[in-house]
Design an enzyme around this catalytic site. Sequence first.
Site, PDB file in Angstrom:
ATOM      1  NE  ARG A 192      16.485 -27.630  -4.278  1.00 23.85           N
ATOM      2  CZ  ARG A 192      17.529 -28.629  -4.695  1.00 23.85           C
ATOM      3  NH1 ARG A 192      18.822 -27.846  -4.972  1.00 23.85           N
ATOM      4  NH2 ARG A 192      17.684 -29.938  -5.000  1.00 23.85           N
ATOM      5  CD  GLU A 200      -1.416  -2.314   2.014  1.00 24.90           C
ATOM      6  OE1 GLU A 200      -2.294  -2.870   2.782  1.00 24.90           O
ATOM      7  OE2 GLU A 200      -0.107  -2.645   1.871  1.00 24.90           O
TER       8      GLU A 200
END
Length: 377
Positions: free
Chosen positions: A192, A60
Amino acid sequence: MTISSEQAVLDAHYMARALKLARKGLYTTHPNPRVGCVIVRDGQIVGEGWHVRTGEPHAEVHALRAAGVNARGATVYVTLEPCSHHGRTPPCSDALVNAGVARVVAAMQDPNPQVAGRGMQRLARAGIAIHSGVLEGEARAINQGFLKRMEHGLPFVRVKLAMSLDGRTAMASGESQWITGPAARSAVQRLRAQASVVLTGADTVLADGARLTVRAGELGLDPEQTALALSRPPLRVLIDGRLRVPLDAPFFKAGPALVATCVAVEEQYANGPECLIVPGDDGQVDLRKLLIALAARGVNDVLVEAGPRLAGAFAQQGLVDEYQIFIAGKVLGSSARPLLDWPLELMSEAPQLKIIEIRAVGDDWRVTAVPLPPAGV
């Protein structure tokens, strides 16, 4: 508050863009959730942002900075409820109020007990129109680990398996490189890089000299995403109940690691890797207690890359949330090793999986599947 069908379509459109931004954080936000934000005014996107890593501004804030004065009176689309507490950064709900936005649309409520609805309440008290639940399923999917840790105190456990067409993972001698091709190995590298923890067992490390590192050349990402993936490598965790793996093993030479064991730490480990003592029986680490301990450290997602015995133990104990199974067009024969060490006698005992997706990966196939609860549960 009731919204029109036209507004619902617009909300979904802009939320889809916010979700695309959130996915940019797949490799870096741990232990925080992946969040994207889009600010719209007069039918135009005036600002957008995504959370890159913990300790840095949230999505935001990035979007508000990009929008500047155009944020006043705008609609904000965010994939997770704006935070309402002071952590490493100030509350995003306050930033939105101060910017004078008119409406905030969230994909879902934040399960973090420090937020849990209070962010949206803060906005509503300030006179901002609020709406939530837009593309919630998609928002939950990109934060499965964070949500499970917050809601259940456990990380999301993904087990990676590679097998031949006849369900074998290695020759009887233990030889297993390589069952699958380069495209499948590249996909595993990305798994991974997205994980908080890559976990294996002593048998795999001793037999294969496994390192379980993220290798830049095999990621198959663009330069920006490669740099992000390498900036936060996953913690490598070795389950070694009896401390059988020597400290000069390639696994330890490859970088920082955590050893989970259930025996007293030997003197030579004083200057070696960090050790976590986990209760266990007969030299076998209690896997559920290990997962609880990892969650307490902020671990969201665990990728298990292990042999049939340890992978089978996770499966038998009901600790697997998702399987990533890579299937190669090879036949290894009846003397080769099975996919899981899980003795079953009757068909009624066979666990059932729901296949979510099957897709080609180079010359191999990738199957995503989740366990179904036993019948009657």
